[in-house]
Write a protein that holds these residues in place. Structure first.
Motif: not given
Length: 189
Positions: A32-45
Motif C-alpha cells: 500500500l505505501l509503495t502504491a500511494l507513493l507512486k500515485a503521489q509522484r504521478e499526481r502530486p496535485d
C-alpha cells in the motif's frame, strides 16, 4: 515523528518500486505505501503528503478493527439464530470442499484471467453469508456518521447550506429508517 518516518520509508521504497516494474509495467506496487507513493509522484496535485499519511493511518486502524468487529457481530447474530447458523455453515463447508477439490488442480493463469472465474471463497459463491455480513453491517455500521464539507452553496431539504459547511450523515439512523427498511430493527439477511 510520523511524517519523518513516512519520508524515510518513502525514500527507501521509491527506487526498489520502480526497479521491480517490468518494461510493460505489468507488476503492481508490492504494498500500500509503495502504491500511494507512486500515485503521489504521478499526481502530486491530487495525492498530497497529508493524504498519503491519512490513508495509511486509516488502513492501519480501521483496516483491522472493522473486519474484527464485523466478524464478532456476525457470529453474535448467527449464534442467536440456529437455523441461520446451520445455513451459513452448510454454505461455508461447500466452499471449503470446492477449494479442496481445486487443490488437486489449482487454477491456471488462463483461469485467473477469465472474467467468469471465481475463487471458491468469492462473495458471489457465498450469497447467504454475504447477505449475513451486509445485514450485520447495516445494523452495526462501523462508522455511525459520515462527514462531508459542502463544496458549494446548496439547498438541502428546504434548508440553505453555505459552502464550507460541515454536513453529517447519520448512517446508524439511516440504516434503521422504516422508509428504506420495512422491518428496520430486524436482522434479515
Amino acid at each position: 515523528a510520523e511524517d519523518a518516518a513516512l519520508d524515510e520509508q518513502g525514500q527507501a521504497r521509491s527506487a526498489p518500486a520502480e526497479a521491480s516494474v517490468e518494461e510493460d509495467g505489468a507488476l503492481p506496487p508490492a504494498d500500500l505505501l509503495t502504491a500511494l507513493l507512486k500515485a503521489q509522484r504521478e499526481r502530486p496535485d491530487l495525492v498530497t503528503h497529508q493524504s498519503v499519511r491519512d490513508h495509511l493511518l486509516l488502513f492501519m486502524f480501521a483496516g483491522s478493527d472493522t473486519p474484527a468487529s464485523l466478524l464478532a457481530l456476525l457470529f453474535y447474530e448467527l449464534s442467536r439464530r440456529p437455523q441461520a447458523l446451520r445455513r451459513g455453515a452448510r454454505e461455508a463447508c461447500a466452499a471449503v470442499a470446492e477449494a479442496e477439490r481445486q487443490r488437486a488442480r489449482p487454477p491456471s493463469r488462463q483461469d485467473r484471467r477469465d472474467p467468469s472465474y471465481q475463487h471458491p471463497y468469492a462473495p458471489a459463491r457465498l450469497p447467504y453469508l454475504s447477505a449475513c455480513m451486509s445485514e450485520t453491517l447495516r445494523l452495526n455500521p462501523p462508522g455511525t456518521d459520515t462527514a462531508r464539507k459542502a463544496a458549494a452553496d446548496l439547498n438541502l431539504g428546504g434548508f440553505f447550506v453555505p459552502k464550507g459547511s460541515l454536513l453529517l450523515l447519520n448512517n446508524y439512523a439511516l440504516h434503521r429508517h422504516e422508509d428504506y427498511w420495512p422491518r428496520a430493527e430486524e436482522w434479515l439477511p
